[in-house]
Design a protein around this motif. Sequence first.
Motif, PDB file in Angstrom:
ATOM      1  N   ALA A 247      -7.340 -45.013  -5.586  1.00 30.70           N
ATOM      2  CA  ALA A 247      -8.662 -44.911  -6.204  1.00 30.70           C
ATOM      3  C   ALA A 247      -9.379 -46.256  -6.209  1.00 30.70           C
ATOM      4  CB  ALA A 247      -8.533 -44.370  -7.624  1.00 30.70           C
ATOM      5  N   LYS A 248      -8.663 -47.327  -6.483  1.00 30.39           N
ATOM      6  CA  LYS A 248      -9.283 -48.655  -6.469  1.00 30.39           C
ATOM      7  C   LYS A 248      -9.834 -48.977  -5.086  1.00 30.39           C
ATOM      8  CE  LYS A 248      -6.790 -51.050 -10.200  1.00 30.39           C
ATOM      9  NZ  LYS A 248      -5.854 -52.160 -10.514  1.00 30.39           N
ATOM     10  N   MET A 249      -9.043 -48.687  -4.049  1.00 31.31           N
ATOM     11  CA  MET A 249      -9.493 -48.986  -2.696  1.00 31.31           C
ATOM     12  C   MET A 249     -10.703 -48.143  -2.310  1.00 31.31           C
ATOM     13  SD  MET A 249      -6.140 -49.830  -0.381  1.00 31.31           S
ATOM     14  CE  MET A 249      -4.859 -48.907  -1.191  1.00 31.31           C
ATOM     15  N   LEU A 250     -10.688 -46.860  -2.664  1.00 32.00           N
ATOM     16  CA  LEU A 250     -11.803 -45.994  -2.296  1.00 32.00           C
ATOM     17  C   LEU A 250     -13.054 -46.324  -3.096  1.00 32.00           C
ATOM     18  CD1 LEU A 250     -10.024 -42.555  -1.766  1.00 32.00           C
ATOM     19  CD2 LEU A 250     -10.930 -44.122  -0.043  1.00 32.00           C
ATOM     20  N   GLN A 251     -12.899 -46.746  -4.333  1.00 31.90           N
ATOM     21  CA  GLN A 251     -14.078 -47.132  -5.109  1.00 31.90           C
ATOM     22  C   GLN A 251     -14.726 -48.376  -4.506  1.00 31.90           C
ATOM     23  OE1 GLN A 251     -14.789 -46.236  -9.300  1.00 31.90           O
ATOM     24  NE2 GLN A 251     -14.456 -48.414  -9.710  1.00 31.90           N
ATOM     25  N   VAL A 252     -13.906 -49.308  -4.058  1.00 30.07           N
ATOM     26  CA  VAL A 252     -14.430 -50.510  -3.408  1.00 30.07           C
ATOM     27  C   VAL A 252     -15.105 -50.157  -2.083  1.00 30.07           C
ATOM     28  CG1 VAL A 252     -13.719 -52.646  -2.245  1.00 30.07           C
ATOM     29  CG2 VAL A 252     -12.845 -52.122  -4.519  1.00 30.07           C
ATOM     30  N   ALA A 253     -14.566 -49.175  -1.365  1.00 27.85           N
ATOM     31  CA  ALA A 253     -15.121 -48.796  -0.060  1.00 27.85           C
ATOM     32  C   ALA A 253     -16.511 -48.190  -0.166  1.00 27.85           C
ATOM     33  CB  ALA A 253     -14.177 -47.815   0.639  1.00 27.85           C
ATOM     34  N   GLN A 254     -16.816 -47.530  -1.290  1.00 23.03           N
ATOM     35  CA  GLN A 254     -18.140 -46.950  -1.539  1.00 23.03           C
ATOM     36  C   GLN A 254     -18.596 -46.051  -0.377  1.00 23.03           C
ATOM     37  OE1 GLN A 254     -20.469 -50.558  -2.480  1.00 23.03           O
ATOM     38  NE2 GLN A 254     -20.356 -49.979  -4.620  1.00 23.03           N
ATOM     39  N   LEU A 255     -17.759 -45.089  -0.056  1.00 23.71           N
ATOM     40  CA  LEU A 255     -18.095 -44.150   1.017  1.00 23.71           C
ATOM     41  C   LEU A 255     -19.315 -43.313   0.666  1.00 23.71           C
ATOM     42  CD1 LEU A 255     -14.538 -42.876   1.958  1.00 23.71           C
ATOM     43  CD2 LEU A 255     -16.064 -44.182   3.432  1.00 23.71           C
ATOM     44  N   ARG A 256     -20.173 -43.104   1.661  1.00 24.86           N
ATOM     45  CA  ARG A 256     -21.358 -42.262   1.478  1.00 24.86           C
ATOM     46  C   ARG A 256     -21.208 -40.979   2.291  1.00 24.86           C
ATOM     47  NH1 ARG A 256     -23.525 -47.433   2.171  1.00 24.86           N
ATOM     48  NH2 ARG A 256     -24.174 -46.955   4.316  1.00 24.86           N
ATOM     49  N   SER A 257     -21.939 -39.975   1.879  1.00 22.30           N
ATOM     50  CA  SER A 257     -21.754 -38.637   2.441  1.00 22.30           C
ATOM     51  C   SER A 257     -22.179 -38.504   3.894  1.00 22.30           C
ATOM     52  CB  SER A 257     -22.508 -37.604   1.593  1.00 22.30           C
ATOM     53  OG  SER A 257     -23.891 -37.911   1.553  1.00 22.30           O
ATOM     54  N   ASP A 258     -22.904 -39.497   4.425  1.00 22.53           N
ATOM     55  CA  ASP A 258     -23.339 -39.423   5.816  1.00 22.53           C
ATOM     56  C   ASP A 258     -22.535 -40.356   6.727  1.00 22.53           C
ATOM     57  OD1 ASP A 258     -24.272 -41.793   4.747  1.00 22.53           O
ATOM     58  OD2 ASP A 258     -26.241 -41.685   5.713  1.00 22.53           O
ATOM     59  N   GLU A 259     -21.423 -40.894   6.245  1.00 23.98           N
ATOM     60  CA  GLU A 259     -20.689 -41.920   6.979  1.00 23.98           C
ATOM     61  C   GLU A 259     -19.479 -41.368   7.730  1.00 23.98           C
ATOM     62  OE1 GLU A 259     -21.667 -46.110   4.897  1.00 23.98           O
ATOM     63  OE2 GLU A 259     -20.027 -45.001   3.957  1.00 23.98           O
ATOM     64  N   VAL A 260     -19.047 -42.167   8.716  1.00 27.36           N
ATOM     65  CA  VAL A 260     -17.844 -41.860   9.502  1.00 27.36           C
ATOM     66  C   VAL A 260     -16.779 -42.887   9.150  1.00 27.36           C
ATOM     67  CG1 VAL A 260     -16.859 -41.661  11.813  1.00 27.36           C
ATOM     68  CG2 VAL A 260     -19.201 -40.880  11.373  1.00 27.36           C
ATOM     69  N   ALA A 261     -15.603 -42.400   8.783  1.00 31.38           N
ATOM     70  CA  ALA A 261     -14.532 -43.282   8.319  1.00 31.38           C
ATOM     71  C   ALA A 261     -13.274 -43.091   9.153  1.00 31.38           C
ATOM     72  CB  ALA A 261     -14.217 -43.014   6.846  1.00 31.38           C
ATOM     73  N   LEU A 262     -12.450 -44.117   9.153  1.00 34.83           N
ATOM     74  CA  LEU A 262     -11.149 -44.094   9.813  1.00 34.83           C
ATOM     75  C   LEU A 262     -10.090 -44.474   8.790  1.00 34.83           C
ATOM     76  CD1 LEU A 262      -9.254 -44.142  12.360  1.00 34.83           C
ATOM     77  CD2 LEU A 262      -9.902 -46.550  12.636  1.00 34.83           C
ATOM     78  N   VAL A 263      -9.012 -43.704   8.720  1.00 33.31           N
ATOM     79  CA  VAL A 263      -7.892 -44.051   7.850  1.00 33.31           C
ATOM     80  C   VAL A 263      -6.643 -44.191   8.708  1.00 33.31           C
ATOM     81  CG1 VAL A 263      -7.504 -41.625   7.227  1.00 33.31           C
ATOM     82  CG2 VAL A 263      -6.542 -43.423   5.808  1.00 33.31           C
ATOM     83  N   ILE A 264      -5.915 -45.283   8.487  1.00 35.92           N
ATOM     84  CA  ILE A 264      -4.741 -45.623   9.290  1.00 35.92           C
ATOM     85  C   ILE A 264      -3.564 -45.883   8.363  1.00 35.92           C
ATOM     86  CG2 ILE A 264      -3.757 -47.283  10.932  1.00 35.92           C
ATOM     87  CD1 ILE A 264      -6.593 -47.922  11.828  1.00 35.92           C
ATOM     88  N   GLY A 265      -2.416 -45.281   8.664  1.00 34.44           N
ATOM     89  CA  GLY A 265      -1.219 -45.547   7.876  1.00 34.44           C
ATOM     90  C   GLY A 265      -0.982 -44.566   6.757  1.00 34.44           C
ATOM     91  N   CYS A 266      -1.760 -43.483   6.709  1.00 25.15           N
ATOM     92  CA  CYS A 266      -1.574 -42.451   5.686  1.00 25.15           C
ATOM     93  C   CYS A 266      -0.868 -41.272   6.330  1.00 25.15           C
ATOM     94  CB  CYS A 266      -2.923 -42.032   5.105  1.00 25.15           C
ATOM     95  SG  CYS A 266      -2.805 -40.663   3.942  1.00 25.15           S
ATOM     96  N   SER A 267       0.454 -41.336   6.408  1.00 23.56           N
ATOM     97  CA  SER A 267       1.210 -40.307   7.124  1.00 23.56           C
ATOM     98  C   SER A 267       1.159 -38.952   6.424  1.00 23.56           C
ATOM     99  CB  SER A 267       2.663 -40.741   7.296  1.00 23.56           C
ATOM    100  OG  SER A 267       3.274 -40.937   6.034  1.00 23.56           O
ATOM    101  N   THR A 268       0.965 -38.932   5.102  1.00 22.79           N
ATOM    102  CA  THR A 268       0.906 -37.655   4.384  1.00 22.79           C
ATOM    103  C   THR A 268      -0.413 -36.941   4.614  1.00 22.79           C
ATOM    104  OG1 THR A 268      -0.035 -38.601   2.364  1.00 22.79           O
ATOM    105  CG2 THR A 268       2.391 -38.583   2.565  1.00 22.79           C
ATOM    106  N   GLY A 269      -1.480 -37.683   4.866  1.00 20.45           N
ATOM    107  CA  GLY A 269      -2.804 -37.098   5.018  1.00 20.45           C
ATOM    108  C   GLY A 269      -3.565 -36.973   3.717  1.00 20.45           C
ATOM    109  N   TYR A 270      -2.954 -37.329   2.586  1.00 18.42           N
ATOM    110  CA  TYR A 270      -3.618 -37.164   1.287  1.00 18.42           C
ATOM    111  C   TYR A 270      -4.888 -37.999   1.190  1.00 18.42           C
ATOM    112  CZ  TYR A 270      -4.537 -37.576  -3.720  1.00 18.42           C
ATOM    113  OH  TYR A 270      -5.154 -37.597  -4.959  1.00 18.42           O
ATOM    114  N   ALA A 271      -4.818 -39.271   1.572  1.00 22.03           N
ATOM    115  CA  ALA A 271      -6.005 -40.126   1.488  1.00 22.03           C
ATOM    116  C   ALA A 271      -7.143 -39.554   2.323  1.00 22.03           C
ATOM    117  CB  ALA A 271      -5.678 -41.549   1.930  1.00 22.03           C
TER     118      ALA A 271
END
Length: 217
Positions: free
Chosen positions: A68-92
């Motif tokens: 949650a701390k990392m995602l709050q800092v990232a400040q993702l917006r609803s029109d953005e494209v993101a990449l997540v690396i190293g989340c083998s479970t897929g939860y993030a």
Amino acid sequence: MLDFAEARRNMVENQLRPSRIDDPRLLAAMGEVPRELFLPKPLRGVAYSDDDIELDHGHFLLEPLALAKMLQVAQLRSDEVALVIGCSTGYAAAVMARLAATVFLLVEPDEDVTALDRLLNELGCANVLIQRGPLREGLPSQAPFDAILLPGTVREVPAALREQLGDGGRLVTVVSDRHAGRVTLFSKVGGAIGRRTPFDAGTPELVALRPEPRFVF
């Protein structure tokens, strides 16, 4: 029998809110995604504990507050494209799917993602696209990204990943000097990348992103 819906509410109210996680979209996303489904059945009873959960082969599910701390800092917006690396479970990626337009989840080339792909579709995360490839190289074919998340600790961020940020893009991870870890935000503006460290954090290392050995002659 454990009430997982109640456990999610308790996670939000007792772990996240008291720790200054106050982004309403993020709180809603983490209150909606069934974290337990991203774990093997024997571990689902501890899905909402405030600890990292170790899995096989060096994989792990990051504790809720650190993510949650990392995602709050990232400040993702609803029109953005993101990449997540190293989340083998897929939860993030599932949480991010509720915050961004498209989420690319990069996994190791030999990783079996059949069950994960099915789960993400069942949860309505059709905007999560699973890709395979060496984690250190990122996903240059889909770059630039508005945000990149490395949900764990790294000693340094590979240059290839920083280069895949678009202008205004953010990369968030925990950077450790082997003594202390800090949530670190890399921001790209006008071709230059700045960094700041808003939080201390201790999370497991993303082993696949360890720096390549340097030979000294």
